[in-house]
Design an enzyme around this catalytic site. Structure first.
Site, PDB file in Angstrom:
ATOM      1  N   HIS A  63       0.812  -1.219   0.000  1.00 51.93           N
ATOM      2  CA  HIS A  63       0.000   0.000   0.000  1.00 51.93           C
ATOM      3  C   HIS A  63       0.847   1.271   0.000  1.00 51.93           C
ATOM      4  O   HIS A  63       0.312   2.382   0.041  1.00 51.93           O
ATOM      5  CB  HIS A  63      -0.948  -0.015   1.217  1.00 51.93           C
ATOM      6  CG  HIS A  63      -1.980  -1.108   1.131  1.00 51.93           C
ATOM      7  ND1 HIS A  63      -2.619  -1.634   2.221  1.00 51.93           N
ATOM      8  CD2 HIS A  63      -2.465  -1.794   0.063  1.00 51.93           C
ATOM      9  CE1 HIS A  63      -3.455  -2.597   1.828  1.00 51.93           C
ATOM     10  NE2 HIS A  63      -3.372  -2.701   0.522  1.00 51.93           N
ATOM     11  N   ARG A 101      -0.365 -27.957   0.666  1.00 55.40           N
ATOM     12  CA  ARG A 101       0.469 -27.118   1.516  1.00 55.40           C
ATOM     13  C   ARG A 101      -0.022 -25.676   1.412  1.00 55.40           C
ATOM     14  O   ARG A 101       0.016 -25.083   0.335  1.00 55.40           O
ATOM     15  CB  ARG A 101       1.951 -27.208   1.078  1.00 55.40           C
ATOM     16  CG  ARG A 101       2.819 -26.261   1.849  1.00 55.40           C
ATOM     17  CD  ARG A 101       4.313 -26.334   1.530  1.00 55.40           C
ATOM     18  NE  ARG A 101       4.936 -25.279   2.289  1.00 55.40           N
ATOM     19  CZ  ARG A 101       5.734 -24.330   1.796  1.00 55.40           C
ATOM     20  NH1 ARG A 101       6.088 -24.349   0.526  1.00 55.40           N
ATOM     21  NH2 ARG A 101       6.198 -23.389   2.572  1.00 55.40           N
ATOM     22  N   HIS A 146       4.670 -17.779   6.381  1.00 55.10           N
ATOM     23  CA  HIS A 146       5.183 -17.579   5.022  1.00 55.10           C
ATOM     24  C   HIS A 146       5.259 -16.067   4.762  1.00 55.10           C
ATOM     25  O   HIS A 146       4.531 -15.528   3.933  1.00 55.10           O
ATOM     26  CB  HIS A 146       4.286 -18.295   4.003  1.00 55.10           C
ATOM     27  CG  HIS A 146       4.900 -18.509   2.654  1.00 55.10           C
ATOM     28  ND1 HIS A 146       4.967 -19.761   2.055  1.00 55.10           N
ATOM     29  CD2 HIS A 146       5.451 -17.656   1.764  1.00 55.10           C
ATOM     30  CE1 HIS A 146       5.540 -19.656   0.855  1.00 55.10           C
ATOM     31  NE2 HIS A 146       5.836 -18.383   0.649  1.00 55.10           N
ATOM     32  N   ASN A 190       8.623 -20.781   6.284  1.00 60.55           N
ATOM     33  CA  ASN A 190       8.949 -20.920   4.879  1.00 60.55           C
ATOM     34  C   ASN A 190      10.124 -20.014   4.549  1.00 60.55           C
ATOM     35  O   ASN A 190      10.051 -18.800   4.742  1.00 60.55           O
ATOM     36  CB  ASN A 190       7.766 -20.507   3.996  1.00 60.55           C
ATOM     37  CG  ASN A 190       8.142 -20.561   2.515  1.00 60.55           C
ATOM     38  OD1 ASN A 190       8.295 -21.633   1.952  1.00 60.55           O
ATOM     39  ND2 ASN A 190       8.353 -19.394   1.890  1.00 60.55           N
ATOM     40  N   GLU A 191      11.208 -20.609   4.075  1.00 61.07           N
ATOM     41  CA  GLU A 191      12.330 -19.859   3.536  1.00 61.07           C
ATOM     42  C   GLU A 191      12.770 -18.695   4.423  1.00 61.07           C
ATOM     43  O   GLU A 191      12.724 -17.529   4.016  1.00 61.07           O
ATOM     44  CB  GLU A 191      11.982 -19.311   2.147  1.00 61.07           C
ATOM     45  CG  GLU A 191      11.595 -20.381   1.154  1.00 61.07           C
ATOM     46  CD  GLU A 191      11.541 -19.869  -0.283  1.00 61.07           C
ATOM     47  OE1 GLU A 191      11.635 -18.649  -0.481  1.00 61.07           O
ATOM     48  OE2 GLU A 191      11.419 -20.695  -1.195  1.00 61.07           O
ATOM     49  N   ASN A 331      12.783 -25.913  -0.733  1.00 62.17           N
ATOM     50  CA  ASN A 331      12.207 -25.352  -1.956  1.00 62.17           C
ATOM     51  C   ASN A 331      13.318 -25.176  -2.969  1.00 62.17           C
ATOM     52  O   ASN A 331      14.254 -24.410  -2.739  1.00 62.17           O
ATOM     53  CB  ASN A 331      11.579 -23.976  -1.682  1.00 62.17           C
ATOM     54  CG  ASN A 331      10.389 -24.055  -0.744  1.00 62.17           C
ATOM     55  OD1 ASN A 331       9.866 -25.137  -0.470  1.00 62.17           O
ATOM     56  ND2 ASN A 331       9.950 -22.910  -0.249  1.00 62.17           N
ATOM     57  N   TYR A 333      14.296 -24.388  -7.024  1.00 67.42           N
ATOM     58  CA  TYR A 333      13.851 -23.949  -8.348  1.00 67.42           C
ATOM     59  C   TYR A 333      14.973 -23.940  -9.370  1.00 67.42           C
ATOM     60  O   TYR A 333      14.756 -24.181 -10.537  1.00 67.42           O
ATOM     61  CB  TYR A 333      13.285 -22.515  -8.273  1.00 67.42           C
ATOM     62  CG  TYR A 333      11.965 -22.402  -7.568  1.00 67.42           C
ATOM     63  CD1 TYR A 333      11.897 -22.335  -6.173  1.00 67.42           C
ATOM     64  CD2 TYR A 333      10.775 -22.343  -8.282  1.00 67.42           C
ATOM     65  CE1 TYR A 333      10.682 -22.221  -5.517  1.00 67.42           C
ATOM     66  CE2 TYR A 333       9.546 -22.228  -7.632  1.00 67.42           C
ATOM     67  CZ  TYR A 333       9.503 -22.159  -6.264  1.00 67.42           C
ATOM     68  OH  TYR A 333       8.298 -22.049  -5.622  1.00 67.42           O
ATOM     69  N   GLU A 399       8.494 -27.014  -2.410  1.00 67.64           N
ATOM     70  CA  GLU A 399       8.173 -26.187  -3.579  1.00 67.64           C
ATOM     71  C   GLU A 399       9.153 -26.506  -4.697  1.00 67.64           C
ATOM     72  O   GLU A 399      10.343 -26.752  -4.452  1.00 67.64           O
ATOM     73  CB  GLU A 399       8.318 -24.680  -3.304  1.00 67.64           C
ATOM     74  CG  GLU A 399       7.222 -24.078  -2.485  1.00 67.64           C
ATOM     75  CD  GLU A 399       7.446 -22.579  -2.247  1.00 67.64           C
ATOM     76  OE1 GLU A 399       8.059 -21.905  -3.097  1.00 67.64           O
ATOM     77  OE2 GLU A 399       7.023 -22.116  -1.182  1.00 67.64           O
TER      78      GLU A 399
END
Ligand code: GBH
Length: 495
Positions: A63, A101, A146, A190-191, A331, A333, A399
């Site tokens: 925002h 998940r 997360h 998460n991460e 995770n 990638y 992931e």
């Protein structure tokens, strides 16, 4: 003897050939191997200020004017999963996943971040979602955190302030108590490297603070202690009745030595330690990797600090931290190449402190996101490295996924999944890595952080221009559905 050697060589050549030719692994995934898909609260839920939800750091940064997000996109509505969770579960059911998940929005449960006031409506949303999943035979795998920290906790310093450890544990206790009868798989974080290094070091994620090699180290120290305390809370007070399993999810890319030189091989190992070891080493062995301790202590002294910028655990904390996992989530990638350098960068920061160089060659195959080089063989190397480095833990790929700019005919995504899953299956077959499950990122297109809605990772397309946020299966959804039915990457599998 000679013929035995020939025989062995023959097999090595045949197996390597399979890799080179891009032939997919033809072994069926074991029956107890779990397939799922993943999402995260801020990326899909929307309803950012509905039913008593408080503001979190992602509400706050999206925002801002000017906005740091592509096209000024926000997660205000996102996929509207807060209202459309039944449709989401119908999609999951149609895919045939074993588990889903998803993550819980802290400020939907505790609007101010503190546990003095519980928002019943927020809690009810997750109870409904879990009930709907169970009714459809889908196992929930819940990420407690997360990235969407309640803004009031950021206002008092966020993760670098150790006050947060107990606030996080208070939040976790509410979730175990309220949802633990139905939820049996939990991930604390998460991460955390993204929360800390990107969020407080490099100003690439909320709350966009720039303090590399300082606030990110303090953040991590508190995340680790919060993780350990939460694992122990579950272990001591909930596990007996609830009989669940709790781990953490770390982000990593595979770091490949750029040459066969000892220096480059060591450099790649160092990079793995600075990325994955930063979190995994304390959790598995009780302390930061020795290469981090020594590099950062030496550099801090040179910089004139009285103590290392890397905080230290007390002996008591080391014992308390060690072994606080039932499984390790990861995770994955992409990958990078690494080389040693004679001229380390003197600036403060995680990458600088590692004193090695990592990069992604331009000619590597790339997804739509510029960071996402397609390197399937990194999957096998990563999980095998984890097996060897962390004493053969249970590993879950929480992931793995591929971005494009948006198409229903997403052959690139299918090809990515095929090759990464084949590499994973190779690791299970040939290296006997204990991989217990795999989640594709993501169930559907969603709010991709700084990239807003410009990069798509979904198996399902979401129409963000329509108030109804219609979901449509992509070709990859049908492919994944077939995989989950056959548990096999090729036409005919062997068991
Ligand atoms: C995951 O992070 C997240 O858990 C998930 O929420 C997200 O949607 C998914 O990836 C897809 O991105 O732009 O060069 O600064 C994966 C790890 C780390 C990958 C940060 C992207 C940014 C690289 N991510 N990285 S850059």
């Amino acid at each position: 003897m000679r013929s035995v050697i020939h025989f062995v060589f023959f097999f090595i050549i045949v197996f390597n050939e399979a890799q080179v030719n891009g032939t997919l692994n033809n072994k069926r995934f074991p029956d107890d191997f779990k397939f799922g898909v993943a999402t995260a609260s801020y990326q899909v839920e929307g309803a950012w200020n509905e039913d008593g939800k408080g503001e979190n750091v992602w509400d706050q940064v999206t925002h801002r004017v000017p906005s740091p997000i592509v096209n000024n996109d926000t997660g205000d509505v996102a996929c509207d999963s807060y209202h459309k969770y039944k449709e989401d579960v119908a999609m999951l059911k149609d895919l045939g996943v074993d588990f889903y998940r998803f993550s819980i929005s802290w400020s939907r449960i505790l609007p101010t971040g503190f546990d003095n006031k519980i928002n019943e409506a927020g809690l009810q949303y997750y109870k409904n979602l879990v009930k709907e999943l169970r009714a459809n035979g889908i196992e929930p795998l819940v990420t407690l955190y997360h990235w969407d920290l309640p803004q009031p906790l950021q206002d008092i310093g966020g993760w670098p302030n150790e006050i947060i450890i107990d606030k996080y544990v208070d939040y976790a206790r509410v979730l175990f108590r309220e949802l633990g009868d139905e939820v049996k798989y939990w991930l604390t974080f998460n991460e955390p490297k993204q929360t800390c290094n990107a969020g407080y070091g490099l100003a690439q994620k909320a709350p966009f603070i720039t303090s590399p090699g300082m606030a990110d180290y303090l953040c991590t120290h508190n995340v680790l202690r919060a993780h350990a305390k939460t694992w122990r809370l579950y272990d001591e007070q909930f596990r007996k009745d609830q009989k669940g399993t709790i781990g953490i999810t770390l982000d990593i890319q595979w770091y490949e030595p750029s040459s066969n030189s000892t220096a480059d091989i060591e450099a790649a190992e160092t990079k793995m330690q600075f990325a994955l070891g930063w979190y995994a080493n304390p959790i598995v062995y009780g302390d930061y990797p020795s290469i981090m301790q020594s590099n950062i202590a030496r550099r801090s002294a040179q910089e004139g600090f009285k103590e290392s910028r890397l905080p230290q655990f007390t002996e008591e904390e080391k014992k308390y931290m060690k072994g606080t996992y039932d499984f390790l989530g990861v995770n994955l990638y992409t990958a990078s190449l690494v080389r040693a350098t004679d001229e380390p960068n003197p600036s403060m920061g995680l990458d600088e402190d590692s004193e090695v160089l990592a990069w992604q060659p331009d000619d590597w195959e790339t997804a739509f996101s510029s960071w996402l080089k397609v390197v399937p063989w990194g999957m096998r190397k990563l999980v095998t490295w984890m097996k060897n480095t962390y004493d053969n833990p249970k590993i879950m790929i929480t992931e793995n996924g591929y971005s494009d700019s948006g198409t229903l005919e997403d052959d690139g995504r299918i090809s990515y999944y095929e090759r990464y899953l084949s590499s994973l299956r190779d690791a299970m077959e040939f290296d006997e890595v204990d991989v217990i499950g795999y989640a594709a990122w993501s169930l559907m297109d969603n709010f991709e952080w700084l990239a807003g809605y410009s990069e798509k990772f979904g198996l399902y397309h979401v129409d963000f221009n329509s108030p109804n946020r219609e979901r449509t299966a992509k070709k990859s959804a049908l492919w994944y559905k077939n995989l989950l039915e056959t548990r096999c990457l090729v036409e005919e599998c062997v068991d």
